[in-house]
Design an enzyme around this catalytic site. Structure first.
Site, PDB file in Angstrom:
ATOM      1  N   ASP A  46      27.806  -1.784 -15.761  1.00  0.00           N
ATOM      2  CA  ASP A  46      27.721  -0.542 -15.001  1.00  0.00           C
ATOM      3  C   ASP A  46      28.125   0.785 -15.448  1.00  0.00           C
ATOM      4  OD1 ASP A  46      30.411  -0.987 -15.101  1.00  0.00           O
ATOM      5  OD2 ASP A  46      30.750  -1.162 -12.870  1.00  0.00           O
ATOM      6  N   SER A  47      28.374   0.722 -16.880  1.00  0.00           N
ATOM      7  CA  SER A  47      28.526   1.900 -17.625  1.00  0.00           C
ATOM      8  C   SER A  47      27.051   2.785 -17.576  1.00  0.00           C
ATOM      9  CB  SER A  47      28.829   1.919 -19.095  1.00  0.00           C
ATOM     10  OG  SER A  47      28.216   0.736 -19.728  1.00  0.00           O
ATOM     11  N   ASP A  85      26.875  -6.623 -14.835  1.00  0.00           N
ATOM     12  CA  ASP A  85      27.844  -6.269 -13.886  1.00  0.00           C
ATOM     13  C   ASP A  85      27.712  -6.160 -12.541  1.00  0.00           C
ATOM     14  OD1 ASP A  85      30.096  -5.524 -15.377  1.00  0.00           O
ATOM     15  OD2 ASP A  85      29.644  -3.698 -15.840  1.00  0.00           O
ATOM     16  N   LYS A 115      29.413 -10.174 -14.218  1.00  0.00           N
ATOM     17  CA  LYS A 115      30.690  -9.986 -14.659  1.00  0.00           C
ATOM     18  C   LYS A 115      31.461  -9.275 -13.402  1.00  0.00           C
ATOM     19  CE  LYS A 115      31.546  -6.408 -18.002  1.00  0.00           C
ATOM     20  NZ  LYS A 115      32.169  -5.474 -17.256  1.00  0.00           N
ATOM     21  N   GLU A 117      35.080  -7.043 -12.348  1.00  0.00           N
ATOM     22  CA  GLU A 117      36.421  -6.499 -12.872  1.00  0.00           C
ATOM     23  C   GLU A 117      37.417  -7.224 -11.676  1.00  0.00           C
ATOM     24  OE1 GLU A 117      36.224  -2.320 -12.963  1.00  0.00           O
ATOM     25  OE2 GLU A 117      34.314  -2.166 -14.384  1.00  0.00           O
ATOM     26  N   GLU A 184      39.641  -4.785 -21.804  1.00  0.00           N
ATOM     27  CA  GLU A 184      39.295  -3.525 -22.357  1.00  0.00           C
ATOM     28  C   GLU A 184      40.732  -2.425 -22.424  1.00  0.00           C
ATOM     29  OE1 GLU A 184      36.297  -1.689 -19.951  1.00  0.00           O
ATOM     30  OE2 GLU A 184      36.251   0.329 -20.873  1.00  0.00           O
TER      31      GLU A 184
HETATM   32  O1  KIV Z   1      30.083  -1.418 -18.157  1.00  0.00           O
HETATM   33  C1  KIV Z   1      30.062  -1.690 -19.350  1.00  0.00           C
HETATM   34  O2  KIV Z   1      29.597  -0.981 -20.118  1.00  0.00           O
HETATM   35  C2  KIV Z   1      31.438  -2.608 -19.396  1.00  0.00           C
HETATM   36  C3  KIV Z   1      31.921  -2.731 -20.997  1.00  0.00           C
HETATM   37  C4  KIV Z   1      32.336  -1.445 -21.436  1.00  0.00           C
HETATM   38  C5  KIV Z   1      32.830  -3.774 -21.263  1.00  0.00           C
HETATM   39  O3  KIV Z   1      32.083  -2.982 -18.730  1.00  0.00           O
END
Ligand code: KIV
Length: 303
Positions: A46-47, A85, A115, A117, A184
């Site tokens: 989600d970056s 994510d 994924k 968090e 992280e």
């Molecule tokens: O969203 C993302 O790119 C991430 C990585 C930084 C692990 O969660």
């Protein structure tokens, strides 16, 4: 052609001390290039909110954004294990919606895993997803979706109590059935300890040298942004931002100065057709100066 890795392969890589390489990707070309380069796992992080969509945080990223970008990544990297994510508030607020959102990422997006968090607090969701047959990667330490709760993008686990909490979070995610976990922005010693006590692969970002694998953001390793901000935990491998900016500047200059398009970029008509089209007295038509009609240029035939 390389076969797509499975969660069993990834767990075995930890046992064999074979470091796992993970890189984010958000579209067809980034995914295709990462796959061609031999990456083990692609993360549709989600970056993408920060590096592709121009938000300050990952919080505005939606499930539609992730599904859309995962679909493009899946088309580009058909032999690579893809994790996507789950965005902010698409889990942890009701088991049914967690399952439905994860199902969308798998069915519509084409990811092989999701994924999430969080630690102890989301372990129930992780267990429910795993029970439903969805592979889950955890994510602890600096969890960007909680940036406002954490008070900024700061190294986590420096105090003993925080480190202890993160160890408990990591164990809870493993016990819930996750196949791997991202850690992280934590101290190297804490990440080393967590990698030691967990049997699942621990993938670090800003977490030092002892993790079972490393993940970085595509745009960070390529300096593909403007402005580009240096980050201590990132190694940059190319300066694509400068390359692209310079290339676009040259294009602008060429258009303004008339250097583009040049003779090699234009198409001629069949010479016999020109008089009938423009009249025989018209000598100003550039086509009359050109060679063959329907030129073939770099595999693209147009006329
Ligand atoms: O969203 C993302 O790119 C991430 C990585 C930084 C692990 O969660």
């Amino acid at each position: 052609m390389r076969k797509r890795l499975t969660i069993t392969n990834l767990k075995k890589m930890k046992q064999d001390r074979n470091a796992i390489s993970v890189l984010t990707a958000y579209d067809y070309p980034s995914a295709k290039l990462a796959e061609e380069a031999g990456i083990d796992v692609i993360l549709v992080g989600d970056s993408l909110g920060n590096v592709v969509l121009g938000y300050d945080t990952t919080i505005p990223v939606t499930i539609e954004d992730i599904v859309y970008h995962t679909r493009a990544v899946a088309r580009g990297a058909q032999q690579t294990f893809i994790v996507a994510d789950m965005p902010f508030m698409t889990y942890g607020i009701g088991r049914e919606s967690t399952l439905k959102n994860a199902a969308r990422i798998m069915q519509e997006g084409g990811a092989q895993a999701v994924k999430l968090e969080g630690g102890v607090d989301i372990a129930g969701d992780v267990a429910a997803l795993v029970k439903a047959g969805i592979p889950v990667m955890g994510h602890i330490g600096l969890t960007p979706q909680s940036v406002h709760q954490l008070g900024g993008y700061k190294v986590q686990g420096k105090l003993d109590a925080d480190a202890q909490r993160l160890i408990e979070d990591a164990k809870a995610i493993e016990e819930a059935g996750a196949f791997s976990i991202v850690i992280e922005l934590v101290t190297e010693s804490l990440a080393a300890h967590i990698s030691e006590v967990l049997s699942i692969p621990v993938i670090g970002i800003g977490a030092g040298r002892s993790c079972d694998g490393q993940v970085l953001v595509y745009h960070d390793i390529l300096q593909y942004s403007s402005p580009y901000f240096e980050k201590k935990f990132v190694k940059t491998y190319a300066d694509i931002g400068t390359t692209i900016r310079n290339a676009i500047q040259s294009y602008v200059d060429d258009v303004k100065s008339g250097q583009f398009p040049d003779e090699e970029h234009v198409f001629g008509a069949t010479p016999a057709a020109i008089p009938s089209l423009y009249g025989s007295s018209n000598e100003s038509q550039p086509d009359s100066q050109l060679g063959k009609a329907g030129q073939v240029k770099k595999g693209v035939e147009t006329s």
